[in-house]
Scaffold this motif. Structure first.
Motif, short mmCIF file in Angstrom:
data_model
loop_
_atom_site.label_atom_id
_atom_site.label_comp_id
_atom_site.label_asym_id
_atom_site.label_seq_id
_atom_site.Cartn_x
_atom_site.Cartn_y
_atom_site.Cartn_z
N MET A 52 0.85 -1.18 0.00
CA MET A 52 0.00 0.00 0.00
C MET A 52 0.89 1.24 0.00
N ASN A 53 0.44 2.27 -0.68
CA ASN A 53 1.19 3.52 -0.72
C ASN A 53 0.26 4.68 -0.37
N ARG A 54 0.79 5.88 -0.48
CA ARG A 54 0.04 7.09 -0.13
C ARG A 54 -1.30 7.16 -0.88
N GLN A 55 -1.28 6.87 -2.18
CA GLN A 55 -2.51 6.94 -2.97
C GLN A 55 -3.54 5.92 -2.49
N ASP A 56 -3.06 4.73 -2.09
CA ASP A 56 -3.98 3.72 -1.55
C ASP A 56 -4.62 4.21 -0.26
N LEU A 57 -3.82 4.83 0.60
CA LEU A 57 -4.35 5.36 1.86
C LEU A 57 -5.36 6.47 1.59
N ILE A 58 -5.05 7.34 0.63
CA ILE A 58 -6.00 8.40 0.27
C ILE A 58 -7.31 7.78 -0.17
N HIS A 59 -7.24 6.76 -1.01
CA HIS A 59 -8.46 6.09 -1.47
C HIS A 59 -9.22 5.47 -0.29
N GLN A 60 -8.51 4.78 0.61
CA GLN A 60 -9.18 4.18 1.77
C GLN A 60 -9.87 5.23 2.62
N LEU A 61 -9.22 6.36 2.81
CA LEU A 61 -9.82 7.43 3.60
C LEU A 61 -11.01 8.06 2.88
N GLN A 62 -10.94 8.16 1.56
CA GLN A 62 -12.05 8.72 0.80
C GLN A 62 -13.31 7.87 0.91
N ILE A 63 -13.16 6.56 0.94
CA ILE A 63 -14.33 5.68 0.99
C ILE A 63 -14.71 5.28 2.42
N TYR A 64 -13.88 5.65 3.39
CA TYR A 64 -14.12 5.28 4.78
C TYR A 64 -15.44 5.89 5.28
N GLN A 65 -16.26 5.07 5.89
CA GLN A 65 -17.53 5.53 6.46
C GLN A 65 -17.30 5.91 7.93
N ALA A 66 -17.24 7.19 8.19
CA ALA A 66 -16.98 7.68 9.54
C ALA A 66 -18.07 7.21 10.50
N PHE A 67 -17.65 6.84 11.69
CA PHE A 67 -18.55 6.32 12.71
C PHE A 67 -19.27 7.45 13.45
N ASN A 68 -18.60 8.60 13.55
CA ASN A 68 -19.16 9.74 14.28
C ASN A 68 -18.53 11.03 13.77
N GLU A 69 -18.92 12.15 14.36
CA GLU A 69 -18.42 13.45 13.92
C GLU A 69 -16.91 13.56 14.09
N GLN A 70 -16.38 13.02 15.18
CA GLN A 70 -14.93 13.06 15.41
C GLN A 70 -14.19 12.39 14.27
N GLU A 71 -14.64 11.20 13.87
CA GLU A 71 -13.96 10.50 12.79
C GLU A 71 -14.07 11.24 11.45
N GLU A 72 -15.23 11.81 11.18
CA GLU A 72 -15.40 12.54 9.92
C GLU A 72 -14.49 13.76 9.86
N THR A 73 -14.41 14.49 10.96
CA THR A 73 -13.53 15.66 11.01
C THR A 73 -12.07 15.23 10.86
N ASP A 74 -11.67 14.21 11.58
CA ASP A 74 -10.29 13.73 11.49
C ASP A 74 -9.97 13.18 10.10
N ARG A 75 -10.94 12.52 9.48
CA ARG A 75 -10.75 11.99 8.12
C ARG A 75 -10.44 13.13 7.15
N LYS A 76 -11.17 14.23 7.25
CA LYS A 76 -10.95 15.39 6.37
C LYS A 76 -9.56 15.99 6.59
N VAL A 77 -9.15 16.10 7.85
CA VAL A 77 -7.83 16.64 8.15
C VAL A 77 -6.74 15.74 7.57
N MET A 78 -6.89 14.43 7.75
CA MET A 78 -5.89 13.49 7.23
C MET A 78 -5.79 13.58 5.72
N LEU A 79 -6.93 13.64 5.04
CA LEU A 79 -6.91 13.74 3.58
C LEU A 79 -6.22 15.03 3.12
N GLU A 80 -6.54 16.14 3.78
CA GLU A 80 -5.90 17.40 3.40
C GLU A 80 -4.39 17.34 3.59
#
Length: 193
Positions: free
Chosen positions: A1-29
């Protein structure tokens, strides 16, 4: 797995709560804008991987007594340049516990957290406060294997009943925002392979 794979995993990740959704956006940025985000030479934020390690019966969680924080915690560590965070989580479990038989229950991301790490001394050098962009994986290990500490990181490794994990951790934020969430996800999310 590489950076692009992680970006894809984060893009399709279904956040469990608001904390995860906010952190997901920060990680992607940060993945899109920060070249050294997998290295701790980035003193502001860098990726880490953690593991919520269950025994084969899925009744207990493996935790280590962390030397710096003087508290029980999940297993995991810095990416240190490795972009395959599942590999990081697997390696850290083996290094920190001595267990060799460990595997993913699923290879998908189990949980996301941005964790504030207070400034501290490590190996005689000051490490400033920073953020861990943490990706957690759900793993399974053999609880009949001998456990061994990693002296420079922990002073005990033990299996705890899942519902008692919050009783052995004394960091309120970790209990309320992470460990309770992980246990709730175990009950609500289909994680069987």
């Amino acid at each position: 797995m590489n950076r692009q794979d992680l970006i894809h995993q984060l893009q399709i990740y279904q956040a469990f709560n608001e904390q995860e959704e906010t952190d997901r956006k920060v990680m992607l940025e940060l993945l899109e804008t920060t070249e050294d985000i997998f290295y701790r030479t980035n003193l502001l934020a860098h990726f880490s991987a953690s593991a919520w390690v269950l025994n084969k019966a899925h009744t207990h969680v493996l935790m280590a007594f962390h030397n710096i924080y003087q508290n029980y915690a999940w297993l995991g560590g810095h990416a240190d340049g490795e972009e395959d965070l599942l590999s990081v989580a697997l390696r850290e479990v083996q290094e920190e516990s001595g267990i060799h038989t460990v595997k993913p229950i699923k290879e998908d991301i189990f949980s996301l957290e941005t964790i504030e790490v207070n400034g501290h001394e490590k190996k005689g050098k000051y490490v400033p406060s920073h953020l861990h962009l943490n990706v957690t994986y759900l793993l399974e290990a053999d609880d009949t294997e001998s456990l061994h500490i990693k002296q420079d990181e922990n002073s005990a490794v033990n299996w705890f009943p899942i519902d008692q994990v919050v009783d052995v951790v004394h960091e309120p934020w970790m209990v309320e925002r992470i460990y309770k969430k992980l246990n709730q996800k175990l009950k609500e999310v289909n994680y069987e392979s």
